[in-house]
Write a protein that holds these residues in place. Structure first.
Motif, short mmCIF file in Angstrom:
data_model
loop_
_atom_site.label_atom_id
_atom_site.label_comp_id
_atom_site.label_asym_id
_atom_site.label_seq_id
_atom_site.Cartn_x
_atom_site.Cartn_y
_atom_site.Cartn_z
N TYR A 129 -8.38 -40.08 115.74
CA TYR A 129 -7.47 -40.76 114.52
C TYR A 129 -8.56 -40.55 112.91
CZ TYR A 129 -5.04 -42.91 118.19
OH TYR A 129 -4.31 -43.06 119.44
N HIS A 130 -7.75 -40.58 112.07
CA HIS A 130 -8.10 -41.06 110.71
C HIS A 130 -7.24 -42.20 110.05
CE1 HIS A 130 -10.38 -40.24 107.29
NE2 HIS A 130 -10.23 -39.09 107.01
N PRO A 131 -7.37 -43.13 110.43
CA PRO A 131 -6.41 -44.32 109.88
C PRO A 131 -6.42 -44.62 108.46
CG PRO A 131 -8.18 -45.23 111.34
CD PRO A 131 -8.13 -43.77 111.60
N ASN A 159 -3.63 -32.84 115.02
CA ASN A 159 -4.96 -33.26 115.26
C ASN A 159 -5.15 -34.82 114.83
OD1 ASN A 159 -4.57 -33.51 112.31
ND2 ASN A 159 -6.21 -31.77 111.85
N ASN A 160 -6.22 -35.32 114.53
CA ASN A 160 -6.54 -36.71 114.45
C ASN A 160 -5.59 -37.24 113.22
OD1 ASN A 160 -8.03 -34.83 112.54
ND2 ASN A 160 -10.02 -35.97 112.99
N VAL A 161 -5.65 -36.34 112.19
CA VAL A 161 -4.70 -36.91 110.88
C VAL A 161 -3.33 -37.04 111.25
CG1 VAL A 161 -4.30 -36.28 108.56
CG2 VAL A 161 -6.46 -35.94 109.42
N ALA A 162 -2.86 -36.04 112.22
CA ALA A 162 -1.59 -36.14 112.57
C ALA A 162 -1.15 -37.25 113.58
CB ALA A 162 -1.06 -34.82 113.25
N THR A 219 -0.39 -30.81 104.93
CA THR A 219 -1.27 -29.99 106.10
C THR A 219 -2.77 -30.24 105.95
OG1 THR A 219 -1.69 -27.61 106.76
CG2 THR A 219 -1.70 -27.99 104.35
N ASP A 220 -3.38 -29.73 106.90
CA ASP A 220 -4.78 -29.91 106.94
C ASP A 220 -5.45 -28.74 107.72
OD1 ASP A 220 -7.44 -31.30 107.21
OD2 ASP A 220 -6.85 -32.51 109.16
N VAL A 221 -6.69 -28.70 107.86
CA VAL A 221 -7.48 -27.33 108.15
C VAL A 221 -7.01 -27.20 109.70
CG1 VAL A 221 -9.53 -27.93 106.73
CG2 VAL A 221 -9.34 -28.97 108.68
N TRP A 222 -7.37 -25.72 109.92
CA TRP A 222 -6.79 -25.40 111.15
C TRP A 222 -7.86 -25.75 112.04
CZ3 TRP A 222 -4.83 -20.06 109.00
CH2 TRP A 222 -3.69 -20.23 108.34
N CYS A 260 -5.34 -33.76 103.08
CA CYS A 260 -6.41 -34.95 103.07
C CYS A 260 -7.55 -34.30 102.47
CB CYS A 260 -6.63 -35.24 104.55
SG CYS A 260 -6.92 -33.97 105.61
N LEU A 261 -7.62 -32.89 102.39
CA LEU A 261 -9.01 -32.33 101.91
C LEU A 261 -10.11 -32.62 102.73
CD1 LEU A 261 -8.87 -32.88 97.98
CD2 LEU A 261 -7.85 -31.10 99.35
N PRO A 262 -11.26 -31.68 102.91
CA PRO A 262 -11.23 -30.54 102.24
C PRO A 262 -10.30 -29.37 102.74
CG PRO A 262 -13.04 -30.66 103.78
CD PRO A 262 -12.42 -32.19 103.76
N1 NVA Z 1 -8.98 -32.61 110.51
C1 NVA Z 1 -9.94 -32.88 109.60
C2 NVA Z 1 -9.78 -34.10 108.71
C3 NVA Z 1 -10.96 -34.00 107.60
C4 NVA Z 1 -10.98 -35.08 106.50
C5 NVA Z 1 -11.39 -33.17 110.54
O1 NVA Z 1 -11.42 -33.84 111.48
O2 NVA Z 1 -12.19 -31.99 110.23
#
Ligand code: NVA
Ligand code: CP
Length: 304
Positions: A129-131, A159-162, A219-222, A260-262
């Motif tokens: 998660y990334h609450p 992923n966590n953000v999703a 979107t977020d990193v793969w 959310c970056l990076p």
């Molecule tokens: N899904 C990414 C988010 C970074 C803020 C990670 O966990 O690396």
């Protein structure tokens, strides 16, 4: 009773709304030059076992700007790196500080800290998660669209953000369409429970389908932190998942782009979308400061 912020799953709609209202108020007051110091005499500890630019600096700046003091720690500079048990570390730290903000790999670990800590524990990102990210993101959606009653399209890894987006959708009722390649779906147990709670979430394979009619393209990193070894394989699996001008053109004409970056330009997002008129990524990044102030203030003052 102290309250933790470990996942958005347990937050009520009223608590979401209270956090948005407080963060928006603190942002407005800062822009007006008003200095608020509700954390005067308070100490916030940050225990980070993964890298961070935005979350670390915005939590530290939030603490300092509200009159408090922050202490940054990582595993290797403390006895945690020499195997001092979590249950001992958590109880000791709680005797020194007023809130503990943790970024680490395991959600279970953060829950263990919270269960032994007498002070609030905040999840600043785990593998699951990334609450805090989604709280400040929704604040940005409110500013941009007038409310969070919007269609959000998630394009990329489940992923966590999703996962945090999914719990928010299940409580706040907005539409969330997730496009991810096979094998990169969000956690099935979370999806099932969110749907059982009435969430309007769809999981599709085609990014075009997800962005149709969307107000927000996210979107977020793969490859997330800890998945660096999978980078090359993931680049292949995520072919066709770049958010570029052609994909943005399929969303609502006034749709906004968020990340959310990076970010990795040329992978999950094109340079032109990052820098284009529909991108609200810098406001999004700024709002982490204001939302983290609201979180710290309300958890430490026990008003959440
Ligand atoms: N899904 C990414 C988010 C970074 C803020 C990670 O966990 O690396
Ligand atoms: N969005 C986010 O959490 O960024 P950092 O990894 O830089 O903290």
């Amino acid at each position: 009773m102290k309250q933790d912020l470990l996942t958005l799953k347990d937050l009520t709609k009223e608590q979401f709304d209270a956090l948005f209202a407080r963060a928006l108020e603190l942002k407005k007051r800062k822009k007006e030059g008003i200095v608020d110091r509700p954390l005067e005499g308070k100490t916030v500890g940050l225990l980070f076992n993964k890298p961070s630019t935005r979350t670390r600096i915005s939590f530290e700046a939030a603490t300092i700007q509200l009159g408090g003091v922050s202490i940054f720690m990582n595993e290797n500079d403390t006895q945690i790196g020499r195997s001092e048990p979590v249950k001992d570390t958590a109880r000791v730290l709680a005797r020194y500080i007023d809130c503990l903000v943790i970024r680490t790999f395991s959600q279970e670990l953060i829950e263990e800290y919270a269960s032994y800590s007498d002070v609030p524990v905040v999840n600043a990102l785990t593998d699951m998660y990334h609450p805090c990210q989604i709280l400040s993101d929704l604040m940005t959606v409110i500013e941009d669209k007038g409310s969070y009653d919007a269609k959000v399209a998630w394009v990329g890894d489940g992923n966590n953000v999703a996962h945090s987006w999914m719990w928010a959708a299940s409580t706040l009722g907005f539409e969330l369409s997730i496009a991810c390649p096979e094998g990169f779906d969000p956690n099935d147990a979370i999806l099932k429970e969110a749907l059982a709670r009435g969430a309007k979430i769809t999981v599709v394979r085609d990014p075009k389908e997800a962005v149709a009619g969307a107000d927000i393209i996210y979107t977020d990193v793969w490859a997330s932190m800890g998945q660096e070894a999978e980078q090359a394989a993931r680049e292949k699996s995520f072919e066709g998942f770049i958010v570029d001008d052609a994909l943005m053109a399929l969303a609502k004409p006034d749709a906004s782009f968020m990340h959310c970056l990076p970010a990795h330009r040329g992978e999950e997002v094109s340079e032109s979308v990052m820098e284009g008129d529909q991108s609200i990524i810098w406001d999004q990044a700024e709002n982490k400061l204001h939302m983290h102030k609201a979180i710290l203030d309300m958890l430490i003052s026990r008003t959440l």
